[in-house]
Design a protein around this motif. Structure first.
Motif, short mmCIF file in Angstrom:
data_model
loop_
_atom_site.label_atom_id
_atom_site.label_comp_id
_atom_site.label_asym_id
_atom_site.label_seq_id
_atom_site.Cartn_x
_atom_site.Cartn_y
_atom_site.Cartn_z
N GLY A 142 0.82 -1.20 0.00
CA GLY A 142 0.00 0.00 0.00
C GLY A 142 0.85 1.25 0.00
O GLY A 142 2.05 1.20 0.26
N ASP A 143 0.22 2.38 -0.27
CA ASP A 143 0.96 3.64 -0.30
C ASP A 143 0.89 4.33 1.06
O ASP A 143 0.47 3.74 2.06
N SER A 144 1.25 5.62 1.10
CA SER A 144 1.33 6.34 2.37
C SER A 144 -0.03 6.56 3.03
O SER A 144 -0.08 6.94 4.20
N ALA A 145 -1.12 6.35 2.30
CA ALA A 145 -2.45 6.53 2.89
C ALA A 145 -2.71 5.54 4.02
O ALA A 145 -3.56 5.78 4.87
N TYR A 146 -1.98 4.43 4.04
CA TYR A 146 -2.20 3.39 5.04
C TYR A 146 -1.16 3.43 6.16
O TYR A 146 -1.12 2.54 7.00
N PHE A 162 -3.48 -1.64 10.09
CA PHE A 162 -3.56 -2.56 8.96
C PHE A 162 -2.32 -3.46 8.97
O PHE A 162 -1.37 -3.22 8.19
N PRO A 163 -2.29 -4.47 9.80
CA PRO A 163 -1.09 -5.32 9.86
C PRO A 163 -0.85 -6.14 8.60
O PRO A 163 0.25 -6.67 8.41
N PHE A 164 -1.82 -6.23 7.73
CA PHE A 164 -1.67 -7.01 6.51
C PHE A 164 -1.21 -6.16 5.33
O PHE A 164 -1.15 -6.66 4.20
N ILE A 165 -0.89 -4.90 5.56
CA ILE A 165 -0.43 -4.01 4.49
C ILE A 165 0.99 -3.55 4.78
O ILE A 165 1.29 -3.07 5.88
N ILE A 166 1.85 -3.68 3.80
CA ILE A 166 3.22 -3.17 3.88
C ILE A 166 3.21 -1.78 3.25
O ILE A 166 3.01 -1.63 2.04
N SER A 167 3.39 -0.75 4.05
CA SER A 167 3.36 0.63 3.56
C SER A 167 4.72 1.27 3.78
O SER A 167 5.50 0.86 4.65
N PRO A 168 5.05 2.31 3.02
CA PRO A 168 6.37 2.96 3.17
C PRO A 168 6.46 3.78 4.46
O PRO A 168 5.44 4.14 5.06
N ARG A 169 7.64 4.06 4.85
CA ARG A 169 7.87 4.92 6.01
C ARG A 169 7.89 6.38 5.54
O ARG A 169 8.36 6.69 4.45
N ARG A 170 7.36 7.25 6.38
CA ARG A 170 7.36 8.67 6.04
C ARG A 170 8.79 9.22 6.02
O ARG A 170 9.57 8.95 6.94
N ASP A 171 9.07 9.98 5.00
CA ASP A 171 10.41 10.57 4.87
C ASP A 171 10.46 11.88 5.67
O ASP A 171 10.10 12.96 5.18
N ASN A 172 10.86 11.78 6.92
CA ASN A 172 10.98 12.95 7.79
C ASN A 172 12.40 13.48 7.87
O ASN A 172 12.74 14.27 8.75
N GLY A 173 13.23 12.99 6.96
CA GLY A 173 14.62 13.44 6.94
C GLY A 173 15.55 12.59 7.78
O GLY A 173 16.76 12.84 7.78
N ALA A 174 14.99 11.60 8.48
CA ALA A 174 15.83 10.77 9.36
C ALA A 174 15.79 9.30 8.95
O ALA A 174 16.11 8.43 9.76
N LEU A 175 15.41 9.02 7.71
CA LEU A 175 15.33 7.63 7.27
C LEU A 175 16.73 7.09 6.99
O LEU A 175 17.61 7.80 6.46
#
Length: 367
Positions: free
Chosen positions: A266-270, A275-288
């Protein structure tokens, strides 16, 4: 005969000839008046009959030879109707099993089943109005509307024939394909929401204004590694968030039973949702970290397939690109029909013949 008598006779003859000439002219004028009066009476009778006689609209159609469409070669038929002739016969069989019949209306000749299916495919594959469709297929606008709505209602109940959740072996095959594509394990699909443009409804219209500033209905789709829909859910207003849309669908209610050990991309909306069954990206807060950035890239690479699926569907079944002047109840049927036909027509190909570089096009704003 003396000169005096000849003169009298000459004058008498000239007078007689002049009177005879005047009589001929008068007779001709009298005949013209009679003919003119007769013509006036005839026009008056015609005008009276035209008023008393019931009016019959004579509508000339250009599509009187619609049967020639069935005789097209397979390439030409697929270019016009978006499916092959073999697929057309299979679809017609599904619709007949669903209850599609050739029926009579107001004493007119019955519409053949093949004609109804052709009109439906033309309707959902293009953006023509019913007036243009009625002209192309030699039927009235009301008959075209009634036939297409009948097919829409039937096909919207046949989801089992076109869209199905993968079973054990199918999940393993899809997981293997996703792993090759993005490097992530135990992924069997990608999920996303798509906006379908519509006009502002009379009731609670503000609910349909989405974040992109146009009115829409939401479609939630889940596709496998081949870009085929394995689940669709639609009908929610465009203002609803993708996460809320997912919570309203049966996928969220039954995810443990349906998903098992597998997951969806899934995308960043999740992000930040339960939703443990969805792999979503981590927010890019500058510390990734570099690992987080690589993981986000892998997820984006895997999710690209559903964006392409939405683009191909809107490209092939162009009715859903703009559903203005369509009632909300019918919109859901049209969207479901487009999703079902997307799976039905795709076959083994996951590319677009018209846009080999990928769909959607750059100017497609309603994704």
């Amino acid at each position: 005969m003396d000169a005096k008598r000849r003169a009298v006779l000459s004058i008498t003859l000239d007078t007689f000839l002049e009177q005879e000439f005047m009589a001929v002219i008068f007779l001709k004028q009298f005949q013209n008046l009679v003919e003119e009066d007769r013509s006036k009476r005839k026009r008056a009778v015609v005008e009276a009959l035209s008023v008393l006689r019931p009016r019959v609209n004579i509508i000339r159609k250009s599509g009187t030879e619609w049967q020639i469409m069935l005789d097209m070669d397979d390439h030409t038929f697929a270019r016009h109707f978006r499916i092959s002739k073999t697929q057309f016969e299979v679809l017609k069989g599904y619709l007949q099993e669903g209850g599609l019949q050739s029926d009579h209306n107001h004493g007119l000749p019955p519409l053949p089943i093949a004609k109804k299916v052709l009109m439906f495919l033309w309707y959902i594959g293009n953006q023509n109005c019913f007036r243009e469709i009625s002209d192309k297929f030699n039927v009235s606008s009301s008959s075209a509307h009634r036939a297409i709505l009948q097919v829409l209602t039937i096909i919207s109940t046949l989801g089992w024939a076109f869209v199905s959740w993968p079973k054990g072996c199918e999940k393993r095959v899809s997981a293997t394909s996703f792993q090759r594509t993005c490097g992530l394990e135990r992924v069997i699909g990608a999920i996303d929401g798509c906006h379908i443009r519509k006009q502002c409804p009379w009731v609670r219209g503000v609910d349909y204004m989405n974040r992109k500033s146009f009115y829409s209905v939401l479609l939630q789709g889940i596709v496998d590694a081949k870009g085929r829909f394995i689940n669709v859910f639609t009908g929610m207003p465009g203002k609803v968030h993708d996460a809320r849309l997912l919570q309203s669908s049966w996928v969220f209610q039954e995810w443990q039973e349906r998903m098992g050990e597998y997951r969806l991309l899934g995308d960043s909306a999740y992000i930040g949702q339960d939703f443990p069954f969805i792999i979503s990206p981590r927010r890019d807060n500058g510390a990734l970290t570099d690992a987080d950035l690589r993981r986000n890239t892998d997820i984006s690479r895997g999710r690209f397939i559903i964006e392409q699926a939405f683009g191909r569907m809107k490209c092939k079944w162009r009715r859903i690109r703009d559903l203005l002047n369509t009632c909300t109840v019918t919109i859901a049927k049209i969207i479901l029909a487009a999703c079902y036909l997307h799976n039905f027509a795709q076959g083994a190909s996951i590319g677009c013949d018209e846009h080999p570089d990928g769909c959607p096009r750059e100017d497609d704003a309603n994704q």
